[in-house]
Design a protein around this motif. Sequence first.
Motif, mmCIF file in Angstrom:
data_model
loop_
_atom_site.group_PDB
_atom_site.id
_atom_site.type_symbol
_atom_site.label_atom_id
_atom_site.label_comp_id
_atom_site.label_asym_id
_atom_site.label_seq_id
_atom_site.Cartn_x
_atom_site.Cartn_y
_atom_site.Cartn_z
ATOM 1 N N PHE A 119 -77.333 -25.208 -32.257
ATOM 2 C CA PHE A 119 -76.952 -25.634 -30.909
ATOM 3 C C PHE A 119 -75.827 -26.665 -30.967
ATOM 4 O O PHE A 119 -74.870 -26.616 -30.174
ATOM 5 C CB PHE A 119 -78.176 -26.211 -30.205
ATOM 6 N N THR A 146 -73.584 -23.919 -22.399
ATOM 7 C CA THR A 146 -74.764 -24.576 -22.961
ATOM 8 C C THR A 146 -74.930 -25.947 -22.322
ATOM 9 O O THR A 146 -73.949 -26.598 -21.936
ATOM 10 C CB THR A 146 -74.649 -24.755 -24.478
ATOM 11 N N GLN A 172 -77.496 -20.491 -28.617
ATOM 12 C CA GLN A 172 -78.802 -20.580 -27.986
ATOM 13 C C GLN A 172 -79.868 -20.019 -28.930
ATOM 14 O O GLN A 172 -79.551 -19.248 -29.837
ATOM 15 C CB GLN A 172 -78.815 -19.784 -26.668
ATOM 16 N N GLY A 212 -69.257 -27.563 -21.002
ATOM 17 C CA GLY A 212 -70.664 -27.668 -21.325
ATOM 18 C C GLY A 212 -71.369 -28.621 -20.387
ATOM 19 O O GLY A 212 -70.773 -29.554 -19.871
ATOM 20 N N TYR A 240 -68.100 -26.106 -25.521
ATOM 21 C CA TYR A 240 -69.540 -25.850 -25.403
ATOM 22 C C TYR A 240 -69.896 -25.267 -24.037
ATOM 23 O O TYR A 240 -71.005 -25.467 -23.553
ATOM 24 C CB TYR A 240 -70.323 -27.139 -25.643
ATOM 25 N N VAL A 266 -67.487 -25.631 -33.635
ATOM 26 C CA VAL A 266 -66.895 -25.781 -32.307
ATOM 27 C C VAL A 266 -66.132 -27.097 -32.228
ATOM 28 O O VAL A 266 -65.034 -27.169 -31.678
ATOM 29 C CB VAL A 266 -67.989 -25.731 -31.220
ATOM 30 N N ARG A 311 -66.171 -30.606 -24.231
ATOM 31 C CA ARG A 311 -67.022 -29.958 -23.217
ATOM 32 C C ARG A 311 -66.620 -28.494 -23.024
ATOM 33 O O ARG A 311 -67.473 -27.626 -22.847
ATOM 34 C CB ARG A 311 -66.930 -30.703 -21.883
ATOM 35 N N TRP A 327 -72.549 -24.885 -33.412
ATOM 36 C CA TRP A 327 -71.897 -23.648 -32.995
ATOM 37 C C TRP A 327 -72.200 -23.235 -31.564
ATOM 38 O O TRP A 327 -71.876 -22.123 -31.171
ATOM 39 C CB TRP A 327 -72.296 -22.514 -33.951
ATOM 40 N N SER A 328 -72.861 -24.101 -30.805
ATOM 41 C CA SER A 328 -73.153 -23.827 -29.390
ATOM 42 C C SER A 328 -73.961 -22.541 -29.224
ATOM 43 O O SER A 328 -73.751 -21.774 -28.288
ATOM 44 C CB SER A 328 -71.845 -23.727 -28.586
ATOM 45 N N GLN A 373 -75.712 -29.350 -23.309
ATOM 46 C CA GLN A 373 -75.849 -30.249 -24.448
ATOM 47 C C GLN A 373 -76.696 -31.472 -24.110
ATOM 48 O O GLN A 373 -77.064 -32.241 -25.010
ATOM 49 C CB GLN A 373 -74.468 -30.683 -24.948
ATOM 50 N N HIS A 413 -67.467 -15.912 -31.328
ATOM 51 C CA HIS A 413 -66.949 -16.921 -30.405
ATOM 52 C C HIS A 413 -65.687 -17.581 -30.958
ATOM 53 O O HIS A 413 -64.742 -17.864 -30.228
ATOM 54 C CB HIS A 413 -68.028 -17.980 -30.153
#
Length: 332
Positions: A75, A242, A81, A1, A239, A164, A236, A78-79, A244, A92
């Motif tokens: 966000f 995305t 968008q 991420g 994610y 996540v 990281r 659960w990452s 973060q 996912h």
Amino acid sequence: GGARLCLPTVRGTVLSSLLSSTFIFIGLLALSAAEHGLHGFPRTAWLTLALRYLGWAFLFYIPIHFMSVPFVRNFLLWSLQPGDSLRDALAHGKGEDYPVCLGRRAAFFPYFVHTCWLSVYAILIFVSIGEEGYFGLVPIFGLGNIFMVPVGTCASMLFAPPLVSRSYPFKVGPSAILFPIVGFLLVVGSYILLRRLIGPSLASVMPLVLSAYELLGTALVCRVFTREFVVQKEVREGYLGTNQGLVVSMAICNLHAMAEGARLTLLYVDNLESQDWDILVPIVSGVLWNVMVRLGGLDRFLHVVTNGWRKPNNGSRLLRESGYCMGYPRFG
């Protein structure tokens, strides 16, 4: 991420300012009608309470719980968008062949949470507390959150997709979302109390107090984010795809916006309790302080006082630049 900091565009700033101003205007209009009644309509208890509920919805629930919080929650947890559904989080975490029942439960989760929120606020607004009448906006906000924290936690365990990370969002979230709100309430409440004890001379330190609130909040969210995300490789990797850093950027911008909101509130308080030219004290001190901060005087002072330990970083630079998008349009 990713962990890139960023600011909203000029177009986004203008549109969000207009949208938020519209919600605030409609909410205050409904609350005013609840207090003074509607011309041509009998002022009944049910009409008054319904207008209070409508005002609360436009002033707080729709812009916060309906338009803002779900995107930040999805966000962080659960990452996802904006535009993604909770079924995407299931895909996912469990792959495309997840059971149908899990997809239905995930789709049910936001409807259940919104129903609970709206029901709790309706009860708190419509319930009578004896001779004192009904709850005010602050008790409604506080009691609603106290009740919904365990309910939301249980609902997420029953209906929501797997997280996540079980550590990162619950440590970054409070520092990025709760601290600006709690700090705002502490600063405003403490200032109003001390203003009555000390007098108008307290207004001379108002800019210092607000800057301390912003700097402490920025340092806290950057430190927690670095510890829980930047140096955690596994987090990281969860994610990927995305940025973060948006969470930190949002928190820093929100800190500045809340500080400017506190400044406006405290100026209003000073104006109500001032005599003669006392109101000029916070205005003049605020102008001088802002000029010093914009010229880098505060950063230089902190660098010298801490013997070089405190240096400007990306977070403090973003805080200074956020004034152009989060402070001036809204405070103006």
